[in-house]
Write an enzyme that holds these catalytic residues in place. Structure first.
Site, PDB file in Angstrom:
ATOM      1  N   ASP A  30      11.368  78.555  21.082  1.00 35.01           N
ATOM      2  CA  ASP A  30      10.545  77.948  20.097  1.00 35.01           C
ATOM      3  C   ASP A  30       9.447  78.763  19.854  1.00 35.01           C
ATOM      4  OD1 ASP A  30       8.410  77.193  21.735  1.00 35.01           O
ATOM      5  OD2 ASP A  30       9.200  75.344  22.104  1.00 35.01           O
ATOM      6  N   ASP A  77       1.559  75.548  27.239  1.00 31.73           N
ATOM      7  CA  ASP A  77       2.088  75.058  28.367  1.00 31.73           C
ATOM      8  C   ASP A  77       1.103  75.029  29.432  1.00 31.73           C
ATOM      9  OD1 ASP A  77       4.315  74.625  27.225  1.00 31.73           O
ATOM     10  OD2 ASP A  77       5.546  76.278  27.887  1.00 31.73           O
ATOM     11  N   HIS A 131       3.761  77.218  22.274  1.00 29.36           N
ATOM     12  CA  HIS A 131       2.795  76.205  22.902  1.00 29.36           C
ATOM     13  C   HIS A 131       2.241  77.194  24.222  1.00 29.36           C
ATOM     14  CE1 HIS A 131       6.416  74.099  21.151  1.00 29.36           C
ATOM     15  NE2 HIS A 131       5.411  73.162  20.636  1.00 29.36           N
ATOM     16  N   ASP A 185       5.729  82.173  23.304  1.00 30.48           N
ATOM     17  CA  ASP A 185       5.931  80.614  23.163  1.00 30.48           C
ATOM     18  C   ASP A 185       5.021  80.036  22.013  1.00 30.48           C
ATOM     19  OD1 ASP A 185       6.151  77.662  23.542  1.00 30.48           O
ATOM     20  OD2 ASP A 185       6.384  78.134  25.669  1.00 30.48           O
ATOM     21  N   GLU A 234      14.820  76.494  26.827  1.00 31.42           N
ATOM     22  CA  GLU A 234      14.711  75.739  25.857  1.00 31.42           C
ATOM     23  C   GLU A 234      15.668  75.707  24.673  1.00 31.42           C
ATOM     24  OE1 GLU A 234      12.806  72.812  25.959  1.00 31.42           O
ATOM     25  OE2 GLU A 234      10.961  73.275  27.207  1.00 31.42           O
ATOM     26  N   ASP A 269      10.304  81.257  25.501  1.00 33.04           N
ATOM     27  CA  ASP A 269      10.875  79.923  24.985  1.00 33.04           C
ATOM     28  C   ASP A 269      11.294  80.324  23.475  1.00 33.04           C
ATOM     29  OD1 ASP A 269      10.644  77.503  23.803  1.00 33.04           O
ATOM     30  OD2 ASP A 269       9.221  76.755  25.031  1.00 33.04           O
ATOM     31  N   HIS A 277       7.323  69.956  31.127  1.00 33.87           N
ATOM     32  CA  HIS A 277       7.503  71.107  30.493  1.00 33.87           C
ATOM     33  C   HIS A 277       6.418  72.013  29.619  1.00 33.87           C
ATOM     34  CE1 HIS A 277       8.965  70.031  26.035  1.00 33.87           C
ATOM     35  NE2 HIS A 277       8.021  69.225  26.507  1.00 33.87           N
ATOM     36  N   HIS A 289      11.001  74.122  29.948  1.00 29.35           N
ATOM     37  CA  HIS A 289      10.355  75.311  30.457  1.00 29.35           C
ATOM     38  C   HIS A 289       9.466  75.038  31.668  1.00 29.35           C
ATOM     39  CE1 HIS A 289       7.988  79.023  28.278  1.00 29.35           C
ATOM     40  NE2 HIS A 289       8.394  78.988  29.581  1.00 29.35           N
TER      41      HIS A 289
END
Length: 300
Positions: free
Chosen positions: A229, A127, A125, A123, A272, A227, A140, A100
């Site tokens: 994830d 980030d 996360h 996402d 990712e 992303d 990332h 990412h």
């Protein structure tokens, strides 16, 4: 939305320490991305891959503890320049990662042609780390903060300007793993976040309706940074930092379909995917299906 799409692969695995995510663009192409988009009536230009330097292991900058700082910056600078070329031709840039950290270069490129760019960060996360708040030094986990103008100047000044985006133009969807520094920054900047709690409580339809209305009122285009994830590991197992309890495959399709109907997305990246950790290229196939929904694929 323009009917011309340029695909750019960025085989970057330097923003984190787990090898394999550099093969993500190849996995997505292998899942027949171009063929799917051509069936939808798009003219597809595959621009190949941005050349990214190879490293046998992550090396930390001695002053900042940021891993592979110069190599990550170099790759993102090349990506930013390539996106400038593509947008100048009026094409839709579709970026395939890679980790990412490549969003630094994507946003540097697309924000240049927007007065008020909106960003959907799909996402697990946030980030939103900086060198000071990051537990790992992995870049990332920093691209959204960098794009807000926070972080090492080698990264924040990619593209020749900073910041690229405004905090009030960001919507994070699917967050369920935030570091303490990220939580504080979200509150300080007033960034709009729909965690898994909100998605479970409100439903994806309401989350996307609010997101679309919110961004339509204040932006002149929206970049989608997805992303894999963000999805639950049951649906997208081939990612480097899986977090259980994520967005379902069907909820993600609904989100993409609603964005397609709203016609607000002007650029996108899907990142990712780690084929080494995947099951028969399942996660790449999920990515292609979601890209197709975003770009107008429907059952009827």
């Amino acid at each position: 939305m323009t009917k011309e799409i340029s695909i750019i692969g960025v085989p970057m695995d330097l923003g984190q320490t787990r090898r394999g995510v550099d093969m993500g663009p190849s996995a997505i192409r292998y899942a027949r991305l171009s063929e799917r988009l051509e069936k939808l009536g798009y003219t597809v230009y595959d621009e190949g891959d941005i050349r990214v330097g190879l490293r046998e292991r992550a090396t930390a900058d001695t002053e900042t503890n940021l891993k592979n700082l110069s190599a990550v910056a170099e790759g993102n600078d090349k990506l930013s320049q390539k996106i400038n070329e593509i947008t100048s031709l009026g094409r839709f840039p579709l970026v395939l990662g890679g980790d990412h950290s490549i969003a630094i270069g994507t946003l540097a490129g697309v924000a240049k042609r927007s007065e008020n760019l909106g960003v959907i960060w799909y996402d697990a996360h946030g980030d939103l780390n900086t060198a000071e708040t990051s537990p790992s030094g992995n870049i990332h986990g920093m691209p959204l903060a960098v794009s807000l103008g926070m972080g090492h100047p080698v990264l924040t000044n990619i593209g020749g300007y900073t910041p690229k985006i405004k905090p009030e133009n960001i919507v994070i969807i699917g967050a369920r793993s935030l570091d303490e520094g990220e939580r504080e920054l979200i509150k300080e900047k007033g960034i709009k976040v729909y965690t898994m709690h909100e998605i479970d409580r409100m439903g994806m339809t309401a989350v996307m309706e609010e997101t679309i209305t919110y961004l339509k009122e204040r932006t002149d285009g929206v970049h989608l940074s997805l992303d894999l994830d963000g999805l639950d590991p049951e649906d997208a197992p081939g990612v480097g930092t899986p977090v259980v309890g994520g967005i379902s495959y069907r909820e993600s399709h609904l989100a993409m379909e609603m964005l397609s109907e709203a016609n607000i997305v002007t650029s996108a990246e899907f990142v990712e995917i780690n084929p080494i950790l995947d099951e028969h290229n399942k996660t790449a196939r999920v990515a292609v299906a979601l890209i197709s929904s975003l770009l107008g694929d429907t059952l009827l």
